[in-house]
Scaffold this motif. Structure first.
Motif, PDB file in Angstrom:
ATOM      1  N   ARG A  25       0.859  -1.115  -0.111  1.00 27.27           N
ATOM      2  CA  ARG A  25       0.180   0.513  -0.275  1.00 27.27           C
ATOM      3  C   ARG A  25       1.064   1.008   0.291  1.00 27.27           C
ATOM      4  O   ARG A  25       1.941   1.072   0.708  1.00 27.27           O
ATOM      5  N   GLY A  26       0.580   2.465  -0.663  1.00 28.68           N
ATOM      6  CA  GLY A  26       1.108   3.512  -0.828  1.00 28.68           C
ATOM      7  C   GLY A  26       2.001   3.572  -1.991  1.00 28.68           C
ATOM      8  O   GLY A  26       3.077   4.061  -1.924  1.00 28.68           O
ATOM      9  N   LEU A  27       2.334   2.361  -2.921  1.00 25.44           N
ATOM     10  CA  LEU A  27       2.814   2.097  -4.273  1.00 25.44           C
ATOM     11  C   LEU A  27       2.131   1.729  -5.365  1.00 25.44           C
ATOM     12  O   LEU A  27       1.253   1.543  -5.044  1.00 25.44           O
ATOM     13  N   SER A  28       2.436   2.582  -6.533  1.00 18.22           N
ATOM     14  CA  SER A  28       1.933   2.078  -8.121  1.00 18.22           C
ATOM     15  C   SER A  28       2.870   0.664  -7.896  1.00 18.22           C
ATOM     16  O   SER A  28       3.877   0.839  -7.423  1.00 18.22           O
ATOM     17  N   PRO A  29       2.301   0.019  -9.335  1.00 19.57           N
ATOM     18  CA  PRO A  29       2.005  -1.340  -9.253  1.00 19.57           C
ATOM     19  C   PRO A  29       3.975  -1.449 -10.215  1.00 19.57           C
ATOM     20  O   PRO A  29       4.885  -1.897  -9.970  1.00 19.57           O
ATOM     21  N   ASN A  30       4.198   0.062 -10.688  1.00 19.12           N
ATOM     22  CA  ASN A  30       5.505   0.550 -11.198  1.00 19.12           C
ATOM     23  C   ASN A  30       6.627   0.248 -10.169  1.00 19.12           C
ATOM     24  O   ASN A  30       7.698   0.291 -10.052  1.00 19.12           O
ATOM     25  N   GLU A  31       5.746   1.245  -9.397  1.00 19.53           N
ATOM     26  CA  GLU A  31       7.113   1.456  -7.330  1.00 19.53           C
ATOM     27  C   GLU A  31       7.472   0.539  -7.147  1.00 19.53           C
ATOM     28  O   GLU A  31       8.615   0.411  -6.191  1.00 19.53           O
ATOM     29  N   LEU A  32       6.174  -0.495  -6.734  1.00 22.62           N
ATOM     30  CA  LEU A  32       6.815  -1.745  -5.872  1.00 22.62           C
ATOM     31  C   LEU A  32       7.734  -2.671  -7.342  1.00 22.62           C
ATOM     32  O   LEU A  32       9.027  -2.922  -6.372  1.00 22.62           O
ATOM     33  N   GLY A  33       7.511  -3.165  -8.584  1.00 16.20           N
ATOM     34  CA  GLY A  33       8.292  -3.014  -9.192  1.00 16.20           C
ATOM     35  C   GLY A  33       9.816  -3.347  -8.968  1.00 16.20           C
ATOM     36  O   GLY A  33      10.598  -4.232  -8.852  1.00 16.20           O
ATOM     37  N   GLY A  34       9.895  -1.533  -8.883  1.00 15.54           N
ATOM     38  CA  GLY A  34      10.729  -1.302  -8.720  1.00 15.54           C
ATOM     39  C   GLY A  34      12.223  -1.400  -7.859  1.00 15.54           C
ATOM     40  O   GLY A  34      13.380  -1.419  -7.314  1.00 15.54           O
ATOM     41  N   ARG A  35      11.010  -0.786  -6.649  1.00 16.61           N
ATOM     42  CA  ARG A  35      11.643  -2.142  -5.474  1.00 16.61           C
ATOM     43  C   ARG A  35      12.159  -2.558  -5.262  1.00 16.61           C
ATOM     44  O   ARG A  35      12.579  -3.469  -4.358  1.00 16.61           O
ATOM     45  N   LEU A  36      11.278  -3.771  -5.785  1.00 16.42           N
ATOM     46  CA  LEU A  36      11.504  -5.520  -5.773  1.00 16.42           C
ATOM     47  C   LEU A  36      12.835  -5.939  -6.150  1.00 16.42           C
ATOM     48  O   LEU A  36      13.813  -6.368  -6.215  1.00 16.42           O
ATOM     49  N   ALA A  37      12.938  -4.880  -7.564  1.00 16.87           N
ATOM     50  CA  ALA A  37      14.459  -5.098  -8.298  1.00 16.87           C
ATOM     51  C   ALA A  37      15.475  -4.511  -7.804  1.00 16.87           C
ATOM     52  O   ALA A  37      16.538  -5.383  -7.892  1.00 16.87           O
ATOM     53  N   SER A 103      10.140  -0.315   2.031  1.00 14.66           N
ATOM     54  CA  SER A 103       8.721   0.201   2.302  1.00 14.66           C
ATOM     55  C   SER A 103       9.318   1.334   3.594  1.00 14.66           C
ATOM     56  O   SER A 103       7.896   2.092   3.598  1.00 14.66           O
ATOM     57  N   ARG A 104       9.960   1.880   2.756  1.00 17.14           N
ATOM     58  CA  ARG A 104      10.292   3.264   3.083  1.00 17.14           C
ATOM     59  C   ARG A 104       8.846   4.334   2.399  1.00 17.14           C
ATOM     60  O   ARG A 104       8.594   4.078   1.373  1.00 17.14           O
ATOM     61  N   ASP A 105       9.692   4.929   2.995  1.00 19.13           N
ATOM     62  CA  ASP A 105       8.689   6.409   2.888  1.00 19.13           C
ATOM     63  C   ASP A 105       7.656   6.531   2.964  1.00 19.13           C
ATOM     64  O   ASP A 105       5.942   6.511   2.494  1.00 19.13           O
ATOM     65  N   GLY A 106       6.832   5.425   4.316  1.00 20.38           N
ATOM     66  CA  GLY A 106       5.349   4.855   4.573  1.00 20.38           C
ATOM     67  C   GLY A 106       4.772   3.755   3.861  1.00 20.38           C
ATOM     68  O   GLY A 106       4.080   4.017   4.212  1.00 20.38           O
ATOM     69  N   ALA A 107       5.437   3.703   2.765  1.00 15.17           N
ATOM     70  CA  ALA A 107       4.788   2.578   2.075  1.00 15.17           C
ATOM     71  C   ALA A 107       4.193   1.290   3.411  1.00 15.17           C
ATOM     72  O   ALA A 107       5.369   1.075   4.512  1.00 15.17           O
ATOM     73  N   HIS A 108       3.752   0.465   3.202  1.00 12.29           N
ATOM     74  CA  HIS A 108       3.425  -1.103   3.480  1.00 12.29           C
ATOM     75  C   HIS A 108       3.175  -2.252   2.921  1.00 12.29           C
ATOM     76  O   HIS A 108       3.195  -1.948   1.865  1.00 12.29           O
ATOM     77  N   VAL A 109       3.905  -3.000   3.200  1.00 12.37           N
ATOM     78  CA  VAL A 109       5.040  -4.399   1.954  1.00 12.37           C
ATOM     79  C   VAL A 109       4.622  -5.708   2.541  1.00 12.37           C
ATOM     80  O   VAL A 109       5.101  -5.541   4.197  1.00 12.37           O
ATOM     81  N   CYS A 110       4.096  -6.546   2.465  1.00 13.70           N
ATOM     82  CA  CYS A 110       3.809  -7.381   2.543  1.00 13.70           C
ATOM     83  C   CYS A 110       4.345  -8.670   2.168  1.00 13.70           C
ATOM     84  O   CYS A 110       3.735  -8.504   1.047  1.00 13.70           O
ATOM     85  N   HIS A 130       6.682  -2.184   7.692  1.00 13.61           N
ATOM     86  CA  HIS A 130       5.593  -0.499   7.319  1.00 13.61           C
ATOM     87  C   HIS A 130       6.857   0.418   7.584  1.00 13.61           C
ATOM     88  O   HIS A 130       7.968   0.660   8.611  1.00 13.61           O
ATOM     89  N   ASP A 131       7.278   0.900   6.587  1.00 12.96           N
ATOM     90  CA  ASP A 131       8.142   2.303   7.042  1.00 12.96           C
ATOM     91  C   ASP A 131       9.425   2.020   7.488  1.00 12.96           C
ATOM     92  O   ASP A 131      10.325   2.655   8.248  1.00 12.96           O
ATOM     93  N   GLY A 132      10.037   1.431   6.490  1.00  9.75           N
ATOM     94  CA  GLY A 132      10.818   0.827   6.909  1.00  9.75           C
ATOM     95  C   GLY A 132      11.481  -0.500   8.596  1.00  9.75           C
ATOM     96  O   GLY A 132      12.611  -1.108   8.477  1.00  9.75           O
ATOM     97  N   ARG A 133      10.298  -0.883   8.844  1.00 15.95           N
ATOM     98  CA  ARG A 133      10.065  -1.636  10.415  1.00 15.95           C
ATOM     99  C   ARG A 133       9.866  -2.838   9.626  1.00 15.95           C
ATOM    100  O   ARG A 133       8.556  -2.623   8.983  1.00 15.95           O
ATOM    101  N   LEU A 134      10.000  -3.855  11.136  1.00 17.47           N
ATOM    102  CA  LEU A 134       9.629  -5.374  11.016  1.00 17.47           C
ATOM    103  C   LEU A 134       8.640  -5.348  11.477  1.00 17.47           C
ATOM    104  O   LEU A 134       8.492  -4.519  12.980  1.00 17.47           O
ATOM    105  N   LEU A 135       7.515  -5.112  11.624  1.00 22.45           N
ATOM    106  CA  LEU A 135       5.801  -5.504  12.724  1.00 22.45           C
ATOM    107  C   LEU A 135       5.514  -6.374  12.912  1.00 22.45           C
ATOM    108  O   LEU A 135       5.466  -6.103  13.644  1.00 22.45           O
ATOM    109  N   ALA A 136       5.467  -7.683  11.698  1.00 23.16           N
ATOM    110  CA  ALA A 136       5.578  -8.924  12.274  1.00 23.16           C
ATOM    111  C   ALA A 136       5.939 -10.123  11.116  1.00 23.16           C
ATOM    112  O   ALA A 136       6.367  -9.689   9.943  1.00 23.16           O
ATOM    113  N   ALA A 137       6.692 -10.943  11.701  1.00 23.23           N
ATOM    114  CA  ALA A 137       7.215 -12.214  10.980  1.00 23.23           C
ATOM    115  C   ALA A 137       6.535 -13.345  10.998  1.00 23.23           C
ATOM    116  O   ALA A 137       7.006 -13.800  12.456  1.00 23.23           O
TER     117      ALA A 137
END
Length: 214
Positions: A25-37, A103-110, A130-137
């Motif tokens: 959440r907080g990322l477009s598909p292109n942004e998510l693809g770039g961050r995963l790359a 997940s930097r800059d406020g994004a949520h990544v799961c 979320h925002d560079g921090r691990l919330l749960a794993a």
């Protein structure tokens, strides 16, 4: 239409070898693809758009491009409600580093991942940042395999998720592993509001990128 995430627990629900799905959440598909790359180990990678593909046509493209689809990594990208998602194909196993930076800059990544065809009994994995921090794993079998049991992460978030998993009767070494997998996915799905469109991912066509080294 979205269908939750428990359908991922069906054997080979997406492609041979298991699944590697990232929701954001907080990322477009292109942004998510770039961050995963950028999260791929060893060498710098970029996301290169290759049009729209089904899972099968992507694997065919990767066979043609690399000689074997397992010699590359492809992502099919889409939206599910408030979530952007990326579904990995090819040789994604053990190729990604930690996703906290994604997940930097406020994004949520799961992350939802399962190496179904690994020679060792690898449990399905879950992590939420979320925002560079691990919330749960946790590993979704909640056993002591692969170095940890229970839920790690932010104390408050991890404790709340652990309570819900415990209420669902997990861990339960006597229960069928597939049922445990589905049950744990259902708890995580409800807690974080996750969902994925099954038919579109399994049978439909989605924008696609290859993660290419530079």
């Amino acid at each position: 239409m979205t269908d939750g995430t428990t359908w991922l627990a069906a054997p080979q629900s997406i492609a041979f070898g298991g699944y590697h799905v990232v929701l954001a959440r907080g990322l477009s598909p292109n942004e998510l693809g770039g961050r995963l790359a950028a999260a791929v180990y060893d060498r710098k990678h970029i996301a290169v758009a290759v049009g729209d593909h089904t899972g099968d046509s992507l694997l065919e493209l990767m066979d043609d491009t690399y000689g074997d689809s397992f010699d590359g990594i492809g992502l099919r990208l889409g939206f599910a409600g408030d979530w952007t998602y990326a579904v990995a194909y090819g040789g994604w196993q053990a190729e990604f580093g930690p996703l906290a930076p994604a997940s930097r800059d406020g994004a949520h990544v799961c992350l939802l991942e399962y190496e179904e065809e690994n020679g060792k009994p690898v449990p399905p994995q879950f992590a939420y940042f979320h925002d560079g921090r691990l919330l749960a794993a946790c590993n979704l079998h909640l056993d002591a395999s692969w170095g940890y049991d229970g839920v790690d992460g932010d104390p408050e978030t991890a404790a709340r998720l652990q309570e819900l998993l415990t209420s669902a009767g997990l861990p339960d070494p006597e229960r069928d592993r597939g049922e445990v997998h589905r049950t744990a996915l259902g708890v995580v799905e409800k807690f974080f509001g996750l969902s994925l469109p099954k038919d579109l991912i399994v049978n439909g066509t989605l924008p696609t990128v290859l993660l290419e080294p530079t």
